[in-house]
Design a protein around this motif. Structure first.
Motif, PDB file in Angstrom:
ATOM      1  N   UNK A  49      20.290  -5.425  -2.638  1.00 37.16           N
ATOM      2  CA  UNK A  49      19.142  -6.755  -2.649  1.00 37.16           C
ATOM      3  C   UNK A  49      19.263  -7.438  -4.053  1.00 37.16           C
ATOM      4  N   UNK A  50      19.508  -6.600  -5.006  1.00 41.76           N
ATOM      5  CA  UNK A  50      19.483  -6.912  -6.480  1.00 41.76           C
ATOM      6  C   UNK A  50      20.856  -7.827  -6.645  1.00 41.76           C
ATOM      7  N   UNK A  51      21.858  -7.821  -5.846  1.00 48.82           N
ATOM      8  CA  UNK A  51      23.113  -8.476  -6.218  1.00 48.82           C
ATOM      9  C   UNK A  51      23.488  -9.329  -5.142  1.00 48.82           C
ATOM     10  N   UNK A  52      23.158  -9.287  -4.033  1.00 53.10           N
ATOM     11  CA  UNK A  52      23.417 -10.184  -2.682  1.00 53.10           C
ATOM     12  C   UNK A  52      22.720 -11.314  -2.535  1.00 53.10           C
ATOM     13  N   UNK A  53      23.723 -12.531  -2.175  1.00 50.67           N
ATOM     14  CA  UNK A  53      23.188 -13.874  -1.921  1.00 50.67           C
ATOM     15  C   UNK A  53      23.296 -14.145  -0.270  1.00 50.67           C
ATOM     16  N   UNK A  54      21.876 -13.616   0.159  1.00 49.97           N
ATOM     17  CA  UNK A  54      21.994 -13.661   1.514  1.00 49.97           C
ATOM     18  C   UNK A  54      22.235 -15.149   2.284  1.00 49.97           C
ATOM     19  N   UNK A  55      21.649 -16.041   1.723  1.00 51.84           N
ATOM     20  CA  UNK A  55      21.938 -17.345   2.180  1.00 51.84           C
ATOM     21  C   UNK A  55      23.405 -17.714   1.980  1.00 51.84           C
ATOM     22  N   UNK A  56      24.175 -17.339   1.194  1.00 53.76           N
ATOM     23  CA  UNK A  56      25.624 -17.648   0.914  1.00 53.76           C
ATOM     24  C   UNK A  56      26.507 -16.953   1.730  1.00 53.76           C
ATOM     25  N   UNK A  57      26.139 -15.776   2.017  1.00 50.12           N
ATOM     26  CA  UNK A  57      27.127 -14.865   2.636  1.00 50.12           C
ATOM     27  C   UNK A  57      26.069 -13.992   3.704  1.00 50.12           C
ATOM     28  N   UNK A  58      25.589 -14.487   4.818  1.00 52.05           N
ATOM     29  CA  UNK A  58      24.700 -13.953   5.923  1.00 52.05           C
ATOM     30  C   UNK A  58      25.498 -12.958   6.697  1.00 52.05           C
ATOM     31  N   UNK A  59      24.726 -11.976   6.393  1.00 55.94           N
ATOM     32  CA  UNK A  59      25.312 -10.617   7.394  1.00 55.94           C
ATOM     33  C   UNK A  59      25.108 -10.860   8.725  1.00 55.94           C
TER      34      UNK A  59
END
Length: 310
Positions: A55-65
């Protein structure tokens, strides 16, 4: 991040290598991701000895799981994981594998976290793998660019002369910072035919792991990966045989590659006369149908990919 207090299976006497393979920017053909999955599978996943707070590193909107929608509800969320695993090679030698999505932000914090792992677990060498799209044909040997923060780790003369300004990556910054902290790091980048950059390309994964074997003094069973590479090459060859226009573009790349190779061997200019590379627009137009053909119902991409979190 969290590091396991007591790592079982390390005697402290064997120099420990840590392999780094991050999905994302520096992973054309998913060569690094496939290599990492292969290493993990060989050891049954090994044991996780360190975990990063994604959660400190990941851009969820750019790379959506991915998540599954089953009739009327969501389930099976594929949470991104960035972990360090303790694995063993074919001879029983322990080594570490850091793999998962490349951090989208806080690269400096990521580098400091990796430093904790390296120093806590007495890692002697960090070896990263990556891949970039290049104007090369798939019918020629996979070329690798070697790099390191310690000149003594470089075993082959670099084909690149002077300075190249390229987009940075978390792995690139990590190598720089480890060098500043007096810690050895080196890496290998495979050159992927750019018309195959969006497809799984295990042939490059094999080349990367062969380089890892030499650098880290490890022994890796590459049988399954080589079989996957042969299957992919067969699929590509079958498609090219049925699509003359696409084959013409590959032939142009072959002529350019061979001209470069001959010029290099003779010590002359690498600029071949009357051998222009196809433009990006030409390649894009020709290979839209190429990608569509391999991505269809009969293509390899129709098969389920292995789970990176196994």
């Amino acid at each position: 991040m969290h590091i396991v207090d007591e790592v079982v299976g390390l005697d402290g006497d064997t120099p420990l290598t840590m392999v780094v393979a991050l999905d994302g920017f520096l992973d054309a053909g998913r060569a690094g991701a496939l290599a990492a999955q292969h290493l993990a599978d060989l050891s049954g996943g090994g044991s996780v000895v360190a975990t990063f707070d994604v959660d400190q590193f990941h851009d969820y909107r750019a790379r959506r799981p991915a998540i599954s929608f089953v009739r009327d509800h969501y389930e099976s969320y594929d949470a991104p994981r960035l972990v360090v695993r303790l694995l063993r090679d074919a001879g029983g030698t322990p080594y570490l594998l850091l793999h998962g999505p490349e951090p989208d932000n806080r690269w400096e914090a990521f580098a400091r976290a990796v430093r904790q792992v390296v120093e806590r677990l007495d890692v002697a060498l960090v070896v990263s793998v990556g891949s970039v799209p290049m104007a090369v044909p798939h019918t020629r040997p996979i070329a690798l660019t070697q790099h390191a923060n310690n000149p003594e780790l470089i075993r082959e003369e670099s084909p690149w002369q002077g300075e190249l300004r390229v987009p940075s990556s978390a792995q690139g910054l990590l190598e720089v910072r480890l060098g500043e902290w007096g810690l050895d790091a080196q890496g290998f980048v495979a050159h992927i035919p750019h018309y195959l950059a969006q497809l799984d390309y295990p042939r490059a994964s094999v080349a990367l792991l062969e380089a890892v074997e030499r650098a880290g003094r490890l022994t890796v069973d590459l049988t399954a990966l080589r079989a996957a590479a042969e299957e992919r090459e067969t699929e590509i060859g079958r498609y090219l045989a049925a699509n003359e226009e696409v084959g013409d573009v590959v032939a142009a790349l072959e002529r350019q590659y061979d001209s470069f190779a001959q010029a290099e061997a003779e010590g002359s200019s690498l600029l071949a006369e009357d051998q222009p590379l196809p433009t990006g627009e030409d390649l894009g137009r020709q290979f839209e149908q190429f990608l569509a053909g391999l991505d269809g119902p009969d293509g390899a991409e129709g098969r389920e990919r292995p789970d990176d979190d196994q």
